[in-house]
Design a protein around this motif. Structure first.
Motif, PDB file in Angstrom:
ATOM      1  N   GLU A 255      33.705  28.564  39.651  1.00 22.72           N
ATOM      2  CA  GLU A 255      34.075  28.157  38.293  1.00 22.72           C
ATOM      3  C   GLU A 255      34.793  29.290  37.582  1.00 22.72           C
ATOM      4  N   ASP A 256      35.646  28.892  36.667  1.00 15.31           N
ATOM      5  CA  ASP A 256      36.434  29.838  35.890  1.00 15.31           C
ATOM      6  C   ASP A 256      35.511  30.650  34.977  1.00 15.31           C
ATOM      7  N   PRO A 257      35.560  31.967  35.054  1.00 16.24           N
ATOM      8  CA  PRO A 257      34.683  32.786  34.214  1.00 16.24           C
ATOM      9  C   PRO A 257      35.032  32.740  32.725  1.00 16.24           C
ATOM     10  N   ALA A 258      36.185  32.206  32.372  1.00 12.98           N
ATOM     11  CA  ALA A 258      36.595  32.177  30.969  1.00 12.98           C
ATOM     12  C   ALA A 258      35.582  31.456  30.087  1.00 12.98           C
TER      13      ALA A 258
ATOM     14  N   ALA B 124      45.792  27.813  45.708  1.00 20.26           N
ATOM     15  CA  ALA B 124      44.613  27.747  44.838  1.00 20.26           C
ATOM     16  C   ALA B 124      44.587  26.437  44.071  1.00 20.26           C
ATOM     17  N   GLY B 125      43.387  25.991  43.776  1.00 21.74           N
ATOM     18  CA  GLY B 125      43.171  24.840  42.924  1.00 21.74           C
ATOM     19  C   GLY B 125      42.354  25.217  41.695  1.00 21.74           C
ATOM     20  N   LEU B 126      41.626  26.335  41.781  1.00 18.52           N
ATOM     21  CA  LEU B 126      40.844  26.856  40.657  1.00 18.52           C
ATOM     22  C   LEU B 126      41.365  28.246  40.334  1.00 18.52           C
ATOM     23  N   TYR B 127      41.615  28.474  39.059  1.00 22.59           N
ATOM     24  CA  TYR B 127      42.181  29.750  38.612  1.00 22.59           C
ATOM     25  C   TYR B 127      41.259  30.429  37.613  1.00 22.59           C
ATOM     26  N   CYS B 128      41.329  31.738  37.588  1.00 17.95           N
ATOM     27  CA  CYS B 128      40.645  32.550  36.585  1.00 17.95           C
ATOM     28  C   CYS B 128      41.566  32.630  35.377  1.00 17.95           C
ATOM     29  N   THR B 129      41.123  32.095  34.247  1.00 18.46           N
ATOM     30  CA  THR B 129      41.969  32.078  33.050  1.00 18.46           C
ATOM     31  C   THR B 129      41.472  33.033  31.966  1.00 18.46           C
ATOM     32  N   ILE B 130      40.549  33.894  32.305  1.00 20.09           N
ATOM     33  CA  ILE B 130      40.013  34.822  31.311  1.00 20.09           C
ATOM     34  C   ILE B 130      41.119  35.781  30.869  1.00 20.09           C
ATOM     35  N   GLY B 131      41.281  35.912  29.573  1.00 16.41           N
ATOM     36  CA  GLY B 131      42.273  36.837  29.034  1.00 16.41           C
ATOM     37  C   GLY B 131      41.726  38.250  29.006  1.00 16.41           C
ATOM     38  N   LEU B 132      42.510  39.191  29.456  1.00 18.28           N
ATOM     39  CA  LEU B 132      42.030  40.579  29.532  1.00 18.28           C
ATOM     40  C   LEU B 132      42.364  41.398  28.282  1.00 18.28           C
ATOM     41  N   SER B 133      43.065  40.825  27.321  1.00 13.26           N
ATOM     42  CA  SER B 133      43.453  41.590  26.136  1.00 13.26           C
ATOM     43  C   SER B 133      42.252  42.036  25.292  1.00 13.26           C
ATOM     44  N   ALA B 134      41.149  41.311  25.363  1.00 14.23           N
ATOM     45  CA  ALA B 134      39.943  41.665  24.597  1.00 14.23           C
ATOM     46  C   ALA B 134      39.063  42.666  25.334  1.00 14.23           C
ATOM     47  N   TRP B 135      39.487  43.090  26.515  1.00 11.94           N
ATOM     48  CA  TRP B 135      38.689  43.959  27.357  1.00 11.94           C
ATOM     49  C   TRP B 135      39.354  45.319  27.497  1.00 11.94           C
ATOM     50  N   LYS B 136      38.529  46.337  27.697  1.00 14.31           N
ATOM     51  CA  LYS B 136      39.035  47.693  27.919  1.00 14.31           C
ATOM     52  C   LYS B 136      38.829  48.053  29.389  1.00 14.31           C
ATOM     53  N   LEU B 137      39.914  48.402  30.060  1.00 12.62           N
ATOM     54  CA  LEU B 137      39.825  48.816  31.455  1.00 12.62           C
ATOM     55  C   LEU B 137      39.148  50.173  31.517  1.00 12.62           C
ATOM     56  N   GLU B 138      37.994  50.237  32.194  1.00 14.49           N
ATOM     57  CA  GLU B 138      37.258  51.497  32.334  1.00 14.49           C
ATOM     58  C   GLU B 138      37.637  52.249  33.596  1.00 14.49           C
ATOM     59  N   ARG B 139      37.868  51.491  34.681  1.00 15.85           N
ATOM     60  CA  ARG B 139      38.277  52.154  35.918  1.00 15.85           C
ATOM     61  C   ARG B 139      38.951  51.166  36.853  1.00 15.85           C
ATOM     62  N   ARG B 140      39.804  51.726  37.668  1.00 14.60           N
ATOM     63  CA  ARG B 140      40.507  50.954  38.699  1.00 14.60           C
ATOM     64  C   ARG B 140      40.462  51.779  39.975  1.00 14.60           C
ATOM     65  N   GLU B 141      40.162  51.125  41.067  1.00 13.04           N
ATOM     66  CA  GLU B 141      40.155  51.817  42.351  1.00 13.04           C
ATOM     67  C   GLU B 141      40.630  50.859  43.428  1.00 13.04           C
ATOM     68  N   GLU B 142      41.112  51.427  44.492  1.00 15.08           N
ATOM     69  CA  GLU B 142      41.540  50.637  45.643  1.00 15.08           C
ATOM     70  C   GLU B 142      40.727  51.076  46.853  1.00 15.08           C
TER      71      GLU B 142
ATOM     72  N   ASN C 182      45.977  34.777  40.155  1.00 13.81           N
ATOM     73  CA  ASN C 182      44.670  34.532  39.540  1.00 13.81           C
ATOM     74  C   ASN C 182      43.914  33.367  40.174  1.00 13.81           C
ATOM     75  N   GLY C 183      44.312  32.958  41.367  1.00  8.57           N
ATOM     76  CA  GLY C 183      43.617  31.894  42.075  1.00  8.57           C
ATOM     77  C   GLY C 183      42.285  32.361  42.615  1.00  8.57           C
ATOM     78  N   MET C 184      41.311  31.448  42.618  1.00  5.44           N
ATOM     79  CA  MET C 184      39.953  31.762  43.072  1.00  5.44           C
ATOM     80  C   MET C 184      39.491  30.875  44.223  1.00  5.44           C
ATOM     81  N   LEU C 185      39.844  29.609  44.185  1.00  7.37           N
ATOM     82  CA  LEU C 185      39.284  28.622  45.100  1.00  7.37           C
ATOM     83  C   LEU C 185      40.374  27.625  45.454  1.00  7.37           C
ATOM     84  N   PHE C 186      40.393  27.164  46.696  1.00  5.27           N
ATOM     85  CA  PHE C 186      41.368  26.164  47.119  1.00  5.27           C
ATOM     86  C   PHE C 186      40.662  25.045  47.867  1.00  5.27           C
TER      87      PHE C 186
END
Length: 134
Positions: free
Chosen positions: A77-80, A100-118, A11-15
């Protein structure tokens, strides 16, 4: 607003004040996700987009200016802190471990995954995109 972030496997974003990585194909995908509407970001992030796409909006307070349904690309900045205002979330996963020195700490439990692609990026053989809604 719809928050968009790039994260590594931890979950690292920035270093050390710099993005961990960047990818041309990912940027093209992000512009498509904005769908011709505003794509908000700060000046640091906007430097990657040359030439700037139509709809690019740059402001240091872009998270305060963005309206409903508008995509906001966060790297510094952390989107949380903004999760309560967001109706959507786009997560691009580098599928690698970077320092990383900055991490994304947003919890995904309150969100519904609509789609995933690679997809294959220009600098990464596999980038995973996850799109969440409230």
């Amino acid at each position: 607003m719809i928050l968009a972030v790039c994260i590594d496997d931890r979950n690292g974003m920035l270093f050390n004040g710099r993005r961990q990585s960047q990818d041309r194909v990912l940027r093209e995908d992000l512009v498509r996700e904005a769908g011709g509407g505003p794509l908000w970001m700060n000046a640091y992030s906007a430097r990657q987009f040359d030439p700037p796409p139509e709809g690019l909006r740059t402001a240091e307070d872009f998270l305060e200016q963005a309206g409903p349904g508008e995509v906001c690309f966060l790297e510094t900045e952390d989107p949380a802190a903004w999760a309560d205002r967001a109706e959507g979330l786009i997560v691009y996963r580098w599928n690698r471990k970077y320092p990383a020195g900055l991490y994304c700490t947003i919890g995904l439990s309150a969100w519904k995954l609509e789609r995933r692609e690679e997809f294959a990026g220009s600098s990464h053989e596999k980038i995973t995109k996850e799109v969440y809604k409230r």
